[in-house]
Structures are given as structure tokens and as C-alpha cells.
Scaffold this active site. Structure first.
Site, short mmCIF file in Angstrom:
data_model
loop_
_atom_site.label_atom_id
_atom_site.label_comp_id
_atom_site.label_asym_id
_atom_site.label_seq_id
_atom_site.Cartn_x
_atom_site.Cartn_y
_atom_site.Cartn_z
N ARG A 177 0.52 -0.37 -0.19
CA ARG A 177 0.21 -0.34 -0.12
C ARG A 177 0.95 1.37 0.23
O ARG A 177 1.43 1.59 0.86
CB ARG A 177 -1.12 0.47 1.27
N GLY A 178 0.92 1.74 -0.87
CA GLY A 178 2.10 3.29 -1.11
C GLY A 178 2.06 4.22 0.79
O GLY A 178 3.10 4.34 0.17
N LYS A 232 5.61 2.84 0.58
CA LYS A 232 6.17 3.71 -0.45
C LYS A 232 7.50 3.95 -0.53
O LYS A 232 8.63 3.43 -1.09
CB LYS A 232 5.49 4.19 -1.82
N GLY A 253 2.67 5.64 -20.65
CA GLY A 253 1.84 5.74 -21.28
C GLY A 253 1.29 4.56 -20.97
O GLY A 253 0.62 3.62 -21.64
N GLU A 273 -4.14 -7.15 -5.82
CA GLU A 273 -3.02 -7.70 -6.84
C GLU A 273 -2.70 -9.23 -5.89
O GLU A 273 -2.12 -9.78 -6.55
CB GLU A 273 -1.72 -6.59 -6.37
#
Length: 154
Positions: free
Chosen positions: A43-44, A48, A76, A110
Site C-alpha cells: 500500500r503506497g 512506498k 503511456g 493484486e
């Protein structure tokens, strides 16, 4: 001389665990997929900038191809397909369970993909104890999981 031999044996075990062949080449899942040895699930906001990045950098330093979303995602790229490909190609997953991990639908999605992949999963408990996660109804994730259940999300 003995330490060199011991170090070599340790590297062989380490490399085998992460799916690296003796010649240093990584086993390919498919030629079209980008290969990662390790996928770091986290969990960022919780880890992170600390544990996840330190782990990622340490793995890279020893030649392990790791995936951390902030480091490996290219401009992108479709976010979901990039992550899905990384999970499917990784031979090992590291799930960093933090106190607010279950509040993230991304983390849980995830985790499901990681379980479906049948690859090794290494749990890391960050500021939580394993027993706190064992009892879902009363543990640290109870509130978040109850919310998903009420919303019929999972």
C-alpha cells in the site's frame, strides 16, 4: 577460500529461488511478456517511500529484476495491464502487509492475482503482527473488509 565457496553456494540457492538459471539468465514466461523476478505488493501511502523502495533498491543492487509500480511503470503504459503482466511473470511475490493494506482495493486485487499465479509469496508484516491478520472479523483489516462486503465488492 571457504567463504568464497560458501558465498557461491548461497548465491546459487538465492538465484534458484528467484528463477535465475546458473548462467545468470532468467527463465522467460513468454517472449512477449516483460520478465520480473520479484513483484512487490504494497500500500503506497504506508510503505512506498520507506520499506518498499529500500527493498526494491536492495534487490536491484544484487541483480534481481524487481517490480515496484513507481519505478517500473513507463509513461503511456496501461496501469492494470502493466501490473498484471508483472505479477504473472514474477517467480516470487513479496506482499507487504501494513495496517491499512486492506483499505486498498488495488492491493487486494493484486493479492488475488498473486495467489492465482501459484508463484511463491513472501509475506512481510510492517507494523502489524501475523496473528492480527489471522482473525479477519476482529483484526486490523476488519473494518475495511466489512466495508467491501457491504458494498458487495468482494
Amino acid at each position: 577460500m571457504a567463504s568464497s565457496s560458501s558465498s557461491h553456494q548461497q548465491n546459487q540457492g538465492f538465484n534458484a529461488f528467484f528463477g535465475i538459471e546458473p548462467d545468470g539468465k532468467r527463465r522467460k514466461v513468454s517472449e512477449s511478456s516483460r520478465l520480473f523476478d520479484v513483484f512487490i505488493n504494497h500500500r503506497g501511502p504506508d510503505v512506498k517511500q520507506t520499506l518498499a523502495t529500500q527493498l526494491y533498491n536492495s534487490l536491484k543492487e544484487v541483480g534481481i529484476q524487481a517490480f515496484l509500480d513507481s519505478e517500473e511503470k513507463q509513461l503511456g503504459d496501461l496501469f492494470t495491464s502493466t501490473i498484471e503482466s508483472a505479477i504473472k511473470s514474477a517467480s516470487v511475490h513479496i506482499a507487504i502487509f501494513s495496517k491499512r493494506y486492506a483499505e486498498s482495493p488495488w492491493c487486494l486485487a493484486e493479492l488475488v492475482l498473486m495467489l492465482q499465479s501459484k508463484a511463491k509469496i513472501i509475506p512481510v508484516f510492517y507494523q502489524v503482527q501475523p496473528w492480527e491478520l489471522r482473525f479477519i472479523e476482529k483484526g486490523v483489516y476488519a473494518k475495511a473488509l466489512a466495508k467491501y462486503k457491504n458494498e458487495k465488492r468482494y
